[in-house]
Write a protein that holds these residues in place. Structure first.
Motif, short mmCIF file in Angstrom:
data_model
loop_
_atom_site.label_atom_id
_atom_site.label_comp_id
_atom_site.label_asym_id
_atom_site.label_seq_id
_atom_site.Cartn_x
_atom_site.Cartn_y
_atom_site.Cartn_z
N GLU A 68 51.40 24.65 112.79
CA GLU A 68 52.74 24.12 112.99
C GLU A 68 53.08 24.11 114.49
N PRO A 69 53.59 23.00 115.02
CA PRO A 69 53.90 22.94 116.45
C PRO A 69 55.13 23.77 116.84
N GLU A 70 56.05 23.99 115.91
CA GLU A 70 57.26 24.75 116.20
C GLU A 70 57.17 26.13 115.55
N PRO A 71 57.59 27.17 116.27
CA PRO A 71 57.57 28.50 115.64
C PRO A 71 58.64 28.60 114.56
N PRO A 72 58.35 29.36 113.49
CA PRO A 72 59.35 29.51 112.42
C PRO A 72 60.46 30.45 112.84
N GLN A 73 61.58 30.38 112.13
CA GLN A 73 62.63 31.36 112.34
C GLN A 73 62.10 32.67 111.76
N LEU A 74 62.20 33.73 112.54
CA LEU A 74 61.62 35.01 112.12
C LEU A 74 62.56 35.78 111.21
N ASN A 75 61.96 36.52 110.29
CA ASN A 75 62.67 37.36 109.33
C ASN A 75 62.61 38.79 109.85
N GLY A 76 63.74 39.29 110.33
CA GLY A 76 63.80 40.64 110.91
C GLY A 76 63.40 41.73 109.93
N LYS A 77 63.74 41.55 108.66
CA LYS A 77 63.40 42.55 107.63
C LYS A 77 61.88 42.66 107.47
N TRP A 78 61.19 41.50 107.50
CA TRP A 78 59.73 41.50 107.38
C TRP A 78 59.10 42.17 108.60
N ILE A 79 59.60 41.85 109.78
CA ILE A 79 59.07 42.47 111.00
C ILE A 79 59.27 43.99 110.93
N GLU A 80 60.43 44.41 110.46
CA GLU A 80 60.73 45.84 110.32
C GLU A 80 59.72 46.51 109.40
N GLN A 81 59.41 45.88 108.27
CA GLN A 81 58.44 46.44 107.33
C GLN A 81 57.03 46.48 107.94
N LEU A 82 56.66 45.43 108.66
CA LEU A 82 55.34 45.41 109.32
C LEU A 82 55.26 46.48 110.40
N MET A 83 56.35 46.68 111.16
CA MET A 83 56.38 47.73 112.19
C MET A 83 56.25 49.11 111.56
N HIS A 84 56.91 49.30 110.43
CA HIS A 84 56.79 50.58 109.72
C HIS A 84 55.33 50.80 109.31
N SER A 85 54.69 49.75 108.82
CA SER A 85 53.29 49.83 108.40
C SER A 85 52.37 50.16 109.58
N VAL A 86 52.57 49.45 110.71
CA VAL A 86 51.67 49.64 111.86
C VAL A 86 51.80 51.04 112.45
N ASN A 87 52.96 51.66 112.28
CA ASN A 87 53.16 53.01 112.82
C ASN A 87 52.70 54.10 111.87
N SER A 88 52.15 53.72 110.71
CA SER A 88 51.63 54.70 109.76
C SER A 88 50.18 55.03 110.13
N THR A 89 49.64 56.06 109.50
CA THR A 89 48.26 56.44 109.79
C THR A 89 47.25 55.41 109.29
N GLY A 90 47.65 54.58 108.32
CA GLY A 90 46.75 53.57 107.77
C GLY A 90 46.71 52.29 108.57
N GLY A 91 47.57 52.15 109.59
CA GLY A 91 47.61 50.92 110.37
C GLY A 91 48.39 49.85 109.64
N ILE A 92 48.43 48.67 110.22
CA ILE A 92 49.22 47.58 109.66
C ILE A 92 48.47 46.91 108.51
N MET A 93 49.18 46.73 107.42
CA MET A 93 48.65 45.99 106.28
C MET A 93 49.50 44.75 106.14
N LEU A 94 48.86 43.59 106.17
CA LEU A 94 49.61 42.34 106.00
C LEU A 94 50.20 42.32 104.60
N ILE A 95 51.52 42.39 104.54
CA ILE A 95 52.22 42.41 103.26
C ILE A 95 52.97 41.10 103.09
N ASP A 96 53.37 40.81 101.85
CA ASP A 96 54.15 39.62 101.57
C ASP A 96 55.51 39.73 102.26
#
Length: 104
Positions: A68-96
């Motif tokens: 896609e040539p244009e970036p999508p509008q970002l979902n802050g809640k999803w970013i928050e969940q991914l940040m929580h994941s990346v800061n865990s001992t298991g690393g980031i898991m791509l979640i829905d």
């Protein structure tokens, strides 16, 4: 389908555009802090069952390519969940994507 290339590998990691846009924010945040971590994802159905994990380190080049040539509008809640994941001992898991509940 977006593509993430890691290091000198010619292998492409295919991730849906919207998901990779959100992952990019989280990955860039961690790398700006000079922090290493793992990134894990389930293989797309076309590749058969399984999952993969890579070690992300600030010294290893990353290349994000989007269809896609244009970036999508970002979902802050999803970013928050991914940040929580990346800061865990298991690393980031791509979640829905985490969707906001509609307000009444």
């Amino acid at each position: 389908m977006a593509t993430l290339r890691y290091g000198d590998s010619r292998a492409a990691i295919h991730i849906e555009d919207r998901a990779l846009a959100h992952l990019k924010v989280v990955i860039a945040t961690k790398l700006r802090r000079n922090e290493s971590f793992t990134l894990s994802w389930k293989h797309p159905e076309v590749d058969g069952p399984g999952r993969s994990t890579i070690w992300i380190h600030p010294s290893i080049p990353l290349w994000f390519t989007f269809d896609e040539p244009e970036p999508p509008q970002l979902n802050g809640k999803w970013i928050e969940q991914l940040m929580h994941s990346v800061n865990s001992t298991g690393g980031i898991m791509l979640i829905d994507e985490v969707l906001e509940a509609p307000e009444d």
